[in-house]
Every structure is written in structure tokens, then in C-alpha cells.
Design an enzyme around this catalytic site. Structure first.
Site, mmCIF file in Angstrom:
data_model
loop_
_atom_site.group_PDB
_atom_site.id
_atom_site.type_symbol
_atom_site.label_atom_id
_atom_site.label_comp_id
_atom_site.label_asym_id
_atom_site.label_seq_id
_atom_site.Cartn_x
_atom_site.Cartn_y
_atom_site.Cartn_z
ATOM 1 N N SER A 69 0.801 -1.219 0.000
ATOM 2 C CA SER A 69 0.000 0.000 0.000
ATOM 3 C C SER A 69 0.842 1.281 0.000
ATOM 4 O O SER A 69 1.636 1.493 -0.904
ATOM 5 C CB SER A 69 -0.938 -0.075 1.201
ATOM 6 O OG SER A 69 -1.819 0.993 1.245
ATOM 7 N N ASP A 289 -6.133 2.302 -3.163
ATOM 8 C CA ASP A 289 -7.386 2.118 -2.412
ATOM 9 C C ASP A 289 -7.666 3.281 -1.457
ATOM 10 O O ASP A 289 -8.652 3.255 -0.724
ATOM 11 C CB ASP A 289 -7.440 0.767 -1.685
ATOM 12 C CG ASP A 289 -6.358 0.597 -0.648
ATOM 13 O OD1 ASP A 289 -5.479 1.483 -0.526
ATOM 14 O OD2 ASP A 289 -6.389 -0.429 0.070
ATOM 15 N N GLU A 379 -12.523 6.074 6.312
ATOM 16 C CA GLU A 379 -11.539 6.435 7.320
ATOM 17 C C GLU A 379 -11.038 7.826 6.945
ATOM 18 O O GLU A 379 -11.008 8.183 5.765
ATOM 19 C CB GLU A 379 -10.370 5.452 7.299
ATOM 20 C CG GLU A 379 -10.738 4.079 7.809
ATOM 21 C CD GLU A 379 -9.506 3.186 7.978
ATOM 22 O OE1 GLU A 379 -9.188 2.848 9.115
ATOM 23 O OE2 GLU A 379 -8.872 2.842 6.962
ATOM 24 N N ASN A 381 -8.205 8.785 6.623
ATOM 25 C CA ASN A 381 -7.073 8.690 5.698
ATOM 26 C C ASN A 381 -7.490 8.466 4.238
ATOM 27 O O ASN A 381 -6.641 8.318 3.363
ATOM 28 C CB ASN A 381 -6.118 7.587 6.151
ATOM 29 C CG ASN A 381 -6.769 6.217 6.171
ATOM 30 O OD1 ASN A 381 -7.652 5.920 5.392
ATOM 31 N ND2 ASN A 381 -6.328 5.364 7.092
ATOM 32 N N GLY A 507 -2.166 -1.166 14.877
ATOM 33 C CA GLY A 507 -2.280 -2.550 14.427
ATOM 34 C C GLY A 507 -1.269 -2.858 13.332
ATOM 35 O O GLY A 507 -1.129 -4.000 12.909
HETATM 36 P P1 NG1 Z 1 -2.947 1.495 12.587
HETATM 37 O O1 NG1 Z 1 -1.490 1.308 12.355
HETATM 38 O O2 NG1 Z 1 -3.609 0.362 13.335
HETATM 39 O O3 NG1 Z 1 -3.229 2.860 13.167
HETATM 40 C C1 NG1 Z 1 -3.338 2.226 10.018
HETATM 41 C C2 NG1 Z 1 -4.351 3.330 9.827
HETATM 42 C C3 NG1 Z 1 -5.730 2.710 9.682
HETATM 43 C C4 NG1 Z 1 -5.777 1.666 8.574
HETATM 44 C C5 NG1 Z 1 -4.619 0.669 8.738
HETATM 45 C C6 NG1 Z 1 -4.498 -0.311 7.605
HETATM 46 C C7 NG1 Z 1 -4.433 5.557 10.845
HETATM 47 C C8 NG1 Z 1 -4.360 6.369 12.096
HETATM 48 N N1 NG1 Z 1 -4.353 4.233 10.986
HETATM 49 O O4 NG1 Z 1 -3.694 1.483 11.161
HETATM 50 O O5 NG1 Z 1 -6.688 3.702 9.476
HETATM 51 O O6 NG1 Z 1 -5.780 2.261 7.311
HETATM 52 O O7 NG1 Z 1 -3.364 1.361 8.896
HETATM 53 O O8 NG1 Z 1 -3.792 0.182 6.504
HETATM 54 O O9 NG1 Z 1 -4.563 6.117 9.751
HETATM 55 ZN ZN ZN Z 2 -3.639 1.233 0.153
#
Ligand code: NG1
Ligand code: ZN
Length: 551
Positions: A69, A289, A379, A381, A507
Site C-alpha cells: 500500500s 485504495d 476512514e 485517511n 495494528g
Molecule cells: P494502525 O497502524 O492500526 O493505526 C493504520 C491506519 C488505519 C488503517 C490501517 C491499515 C491511521 C491512524 N491508521 O492502522 O486507518 O488504514 O493502517 O492500513 O490512519
Molecule cells: Zn492502500
């Protein structure tokens, strides 16, 4: 269940893909993701796992996407896609982690035997898998390792080549619904582009065309998709692709792309020559995406239009169409967000619609959105889409409009179901969706932006000894452990006008994230750093290495 695992083939192939001794892999919210150079064994094992998942689901086609990604180029990753084009079922995330961490070939085979037994997999069933990769240089070798996994189980593989994550999701759903009454589309890239562009052209037909849109392709696989869709769109929308260097080493996601814009809250320097005052532009991420829009106002000030702004624009538009079609008493539109949604967007939306907040991770958003007749999820983002439930789809198809105005609105809703990739967030589909609304409303970036004013906010990372010590509740908005920390955060937040802050373990990275917002930017920064300081001290951070900004 007479068929057995082909132990000999598995073991021969497995010996070609030994697990690196020191690494522990984890199937997280984004699948497996780490340096591409250490993922060989994981890809082989994912090949075997995907074949077993297909057998478990009676030979339905499973998808596999090789991508990292928005991560930098040396990273890579892999995720599985379930038959309806949705994320892998949670229980199998655990199976994936167990298989990836078996230290030797015999351990791997033992783990496979346990899985076959506990998940009651009928090995006599066929196995079908469709797979694709993004443009990363480590991709071809990883795909070859993955194909060895398919060979080991004699699974049928379909190589979709180099394509975007959302196209792979689209293919999975199209293959599995072929010939049924829920047929999703023709199972080819051409089918995807025809479906999306067809919906778009119907929606904007007769509307004045918008000025051209600058589209930052992050030097990634979105470049190919954007180039192709330009051909399908004809005069209905003019796109100006930038950052299209897919073969330049190190260019992918480097100072460009949706994550760069969202995280640094500025536009990519490479886009500058194309940005005049009033010009709107958007950035995709490395696997197309995610989508973030932005524009320069007449004083050349940068303004970002993120996933929350997209949700607000799109949800309000769909509500209007549903009403205009005379279906507002039957079809409810709901919105799903995470705690990272800007407080102003939540306020704006809650005043108009039902809004749910869920934990971070696309699968949570997607599942919650499925509970609404029309579920809009994004989200902050920029990852998101709109889901029309099967009942809603049927209603739209069978509804008899009573006036020409109702008929037009109904047709627009039906075209939206074509234009929107309902399997997963899709930057190209979302871009067409945004452009549709802008064309219908005659909005420029400025009018869209004025739906509500974002609260200033700040996101910081804290490196702690053990991020697993952080446990949350209430859709990650409150900490339950470490004990007492939430009360201290609450005390701090009270002192800031419009203050909000929350802490959760990431995560995808070995860090704890701290988010804060307040009415004034300096206050949002101050609050974020103070909460980060609390987190750092709480978890036994060393005073010498305590970051200075953690006041
Ligand atoms: P984590 O690392 O759990 O915060 C990040 C993004 C999620 C999601 C995942 C998967 C932020 C704050 N967190 O997760 O929204 O997109 O990556 O790609 O943007
Ligand atoms: Zn992506």
C-alpha cells in the site's frame, strides 16, 4: 473426507522457501506487511493457505493481493480476499499467523494438518485463487513463491498481473457471482472500467463539465488504472495524471501519494507546477485504495479534503437522491467512522444522519456499514466506499417512480450502484463519485470544503516497551489499561477548548498512536504532546530518550 494433504509435494516446495529464524510474522489489519526481502516463506505459505481457504468454501475463488500500500518501496505484504470481495474472516487471520510462524517444514506440515482437522476442510474439493501484485520491485519473486504454494496443493491459479487492490477485490466478487442473479460485473479489468465509467457517464450526462482534475498516482499501480480509465471516460472528465514513474527506483509513495498528503498536511512538491489557485487535485496511495483531495484557494493556501470530507459530501448527496426518488421512508442512509474522524465531521453528519463509530480497520467499518440499507464508510485517511444492501438494490430495481423527477433520481441511484466499487475502498471509483457530486452541485473545492470547518488536530506516535499493554474500549476512544491513565488523559483534555484525545496501540506498526484535536492548532499540538508524554512516562520510558516535544 478421503483426500489427504499432498505431504511430499508440500515438503519439497516448502524446503525451497525456508522461514527466516529470527522473525515473527503477524497477519494484522493489513495482512502480512514488512520488508519485502524477508517475505519469501510467508508468500509460499499464503499460497497453501489460500488454496485451503478455497477448499473450505467449496471451491469458491479466493483473492490474494501482494502489496504494501502506502509503505515505502522496500516493504511489501500480502493479504487474502474472501469470496464476496471482502477482507479475510478473522479466525483465518489467526491460522495465517500460525502457518507463517512454523519454524521448519515438518512444523509447517503439522500446523497444516491441525488446520485441516480443526477447520474441517474437505481436501477433495477444488481450490481456486486469483492473485495480483502492485509495482514494487520485490513483487515478481514474491508472486513466484506464492505460486509454489498453489502448485504444492495443485490449486487452480489465475494471475491478474499488475493491478490495483480494489480491482483485485472486484475480480474476486465478479468471478464468484458469475451467472447468478447477483452477478457483480464481467470478471476482467475491462469489465471493471466499463462498469465504473458507464455509471459515471450516465450520472454526469447533461451536466456542465468540470475543469480538469490533477491526479497524483503516487508513482504506483494506480498509474496504469488511471491511464486506462482516461480512455473509457472520453470527454466526460479530463484527468491530468502526475507521479506516474512506476519504474523509477525509490519513487513509489516518496513525497507523494494520499498518505503523504494526509500525514504531512501538505501537497506533494511534485504536484506544485500543476496547482494554480482554485485548482483541485487528488492523491491515490501506492495500491490505489485510498484517496485524498485538496485545492489551493485564491491566496494560494492549501486545503485538504480528506476521507471525512468525502463521506460528508457523498452521504448528503445520496440522502438527497433517496428523498428525490420518493424512497426516504424506506431507505435509510447511515455513516460509519472511526475515532480518527474529525470532530467537526462527526458533528456535521450526526445532525443529519445516523452515525456509528467503530474500531480502526477496514473490516470493522465494512461490517458496520452492511447493517444500513445504504452504508457510507470512510476512514479519515481516505479509505472508504458505499454499500447498498441486497434489499436496497432490489428496491431500487423494482420501485415505480410516480413523477419524472423521481425517475431521474432513481436512475441516478442505480448508476451510483454501478460507479461505486462496493467490495472495498477504491481511489478511482471514489474519485468518480466525488466528481459526480461536484458536477451535480456545481461545487468547486471551496464550496465542498465549506460544508464544515475541520478542527485542528495532531497525530503522534510513541515508541513504548510493550504496546500490547494498551487496551481500549468504546471503539478505541478510551483506555482500560494501563490502569489510571485514561483518568489522567481526561483531566488534561478538560483544560483545552474543544479538546479531544485518545490513545490506542497501532495494528500495523510497533507504536502507540496519540490523537488530539482542539479549537486552536497550537492547542491541538500541545494536547497531543502532553498526552504522548503521559503515555511515555506511564510505560517506563527512559527520561534520557524522552522526546523533547513530549512537554
Ligand atoms: P494502525 O497502524 O492500526 O493505526 C493504520 C491506519 C488505519 C488503517 C490501517 C491499515 C491511521 C491512524 N491508521 O492502522 O486507518 O488504514 O493502517 O492500513 O490512519
Ligand atoms: Zn492502500
Amino acid at each position: 473426507m478421503s483426500a489427504q494433504l499432498p505431504i511430499e509435494a508440500i515438503s519439497q516446495f516448502s524446503d525451497l522457501h525456508p522461514k527466516p529464524g529470527h522473525i515473527r510474522f503477524q497477519y494484522g489489519t493489513a495482512g502480512f506487511r514488512t520488508l519485502g526481502s524477508v517475505l519469501d516463506s510467508v508468500l509460499f505459505r499464503v499460497g497453501v493457505l489460500a488454496a485451503l481457504r478455497s477448499k473450505k468454501l467449496d471451491g469458491k475463488t479466493i483473492g490474494v493481493m501482494v502489496t504494501a500500500s502506502h509503505n515505502p518501496e522496500p516493504d511489501n505484504g500480502v493479504k487474502l480476499v474472501d469470496p464476496r470481495g471482502e477482507m479475510l474472516e478473522a479466525a483465518w487471520e489467526t491460522h495465517a499467523t500460525v502457518l507463517a510462524n512454523a519454524s521448519t517444514t515438518p512444523d509447517f506440515i503439522e500446523a497444516l494438518e491441525t488446520l485441516v482437522k480443526t477447520a474441517k476442510i474437505d481436501l477433495s474439493k477444488p481450490a481456486r485463487v486469483v492473485y495480483a501484485r502492485d509495482t514494487r520491485p520485490s513483487g515478481p519473486a514474491l508472486v513466484a513463491a506464492f505460486e509454489d504454494g498453489l502448485k504444492a496443493l495443485d490449486a487452480e491459479g489465475r494471475n491478474a498481473g499488475v493491478t490495483t487492490t480494489p480491482i483485485l477485490h472486484y475480480l474476486v466478487r465478479s468471478i464468484n457471482t458469475k451467472g447468478t442473479k447477483h452477478e457483480y460485473g464481467d470478471d476482467s479489468e475491462e469489465g471493471y472500467f466499463t462498469k465504473l465509467s458507464g455509471g459515471f457517464k450516465k450520472l454526469v450526462s447533461g451536466k456542465p463539465s468540470l475543469p480538469p482534475l490533477v491526479i497524483d498516482c503516487a508513482n504506483g499501480v494506480g498509474t496504469d488504472a488511471v491511464t486506462k480509465i482516461i480512455g473509457y471516460l472520453g470527454d466526460s472528465l479530463k484527468l491530468i495524471p502526475v507521479n506516474t514513474a512506476t519504474t523509477t527506483p525509490g519513487a513509489l509513495n516518496n513525497a507523494c501519494g494520499a498518505d503523504f498528503v494526509k500525514t504531512s498536511q501538505k501537497f506533494p512538491p511534485s504536484v506544485a507546477p500543476h496547482l494554480k489557485a482554485g485548482q483541485r487535485a487528488c492523491s491515490l496511495d501506492g495500491d490505489a485504495d485510498r484517496l485524498i483531495y485538496y485545492y489551493l484557494d485564491e491566496r494560494s493556501q492549501f486545503h485538504m479534503l480528506d476521507g471525512d470530507k468525502i463521506a460528508a459530501l457523498v452521504a448528503a448527496f445520496i440522502v438527497e437522491l433517496v428523498k428525490a426518488a420518493g424512497l426516504d421512508s424506506e431507505i435509510q442512509v447511515g455513516v460509519v467512522q472511526t475515532a480518527y474522524a474529525n470532530g467537526s465531521s462527526t458533528k456535521y453528519l450526526t445532525e443529519r444522519l445516523p452515525v456509528r463509530c467503530v474500531p480502526t480497520g477496514v473490516k470493522h467499518l465494512h461490517h458496520a456499514a452492511e447493517h444500513f440499507p445504504v452504508g457510507v464508510y470512510f476512514e479519515a485517511n481516505g479509505h472508504g466506499t458505499v454499500l447498498f444492501s441486497p434489499e436496497t438494490q432490489e428496491k431500487l430495481e423494482s420501485h415505480e417512480p410516480s413523477t419524472p423527477a423521481q425517475s431521474t433520481a432513481l436512475n441516478h441511484l442505480l448508476s451510483l450502484t454501478q460507479l461505486i466499487n462496493q467490495t472495498v475502498g477504491d481511489a478511482i471509483s471514489d474519485m468518480l463519485l466525488v466528481e459526480t457530486v461536484l458536477a451535480h452541485k456545481s461545487y468547486s473545492g471551496i464550496e465542498w470544503d465549506s460544508l464544515y470547518v475541520d478542527l485542528p488536530n495532531r497525530l503522534v506516535k510513541v515508541i513504548v516497551v510493550d504496546r500490547h499493554a494498551f487496551k481500549t474500549e468504546d471503539a478505541e476512544r478510551r483506555l482500560v489499561s494501563p490502569k489510571g491513565l485514561q483518568a489522567r488523559i481526561d483531566d488534561l483534555v478538560k483544560r483545552y477548548d474543544g479538546g479531544r484525545s485518545f490513545v490506542r496501540p497501532s495494528g500495523t506498526e510497533d507504536v502507540v498512536r496519540v490523537y488530539a484535536e482542539a479549537v486552536i492548532k497550537s492547542q491541538a499540538d500541545d494536547l497531543a504532546f502532553r498526552v504522548a508524554g503521559l503515555v511515555y512516562d506511564e510505560t517506563g520510558g527512559d527520561p534520557v530518550t524522552r522526546p523533547k516535544e513530549f512537554i
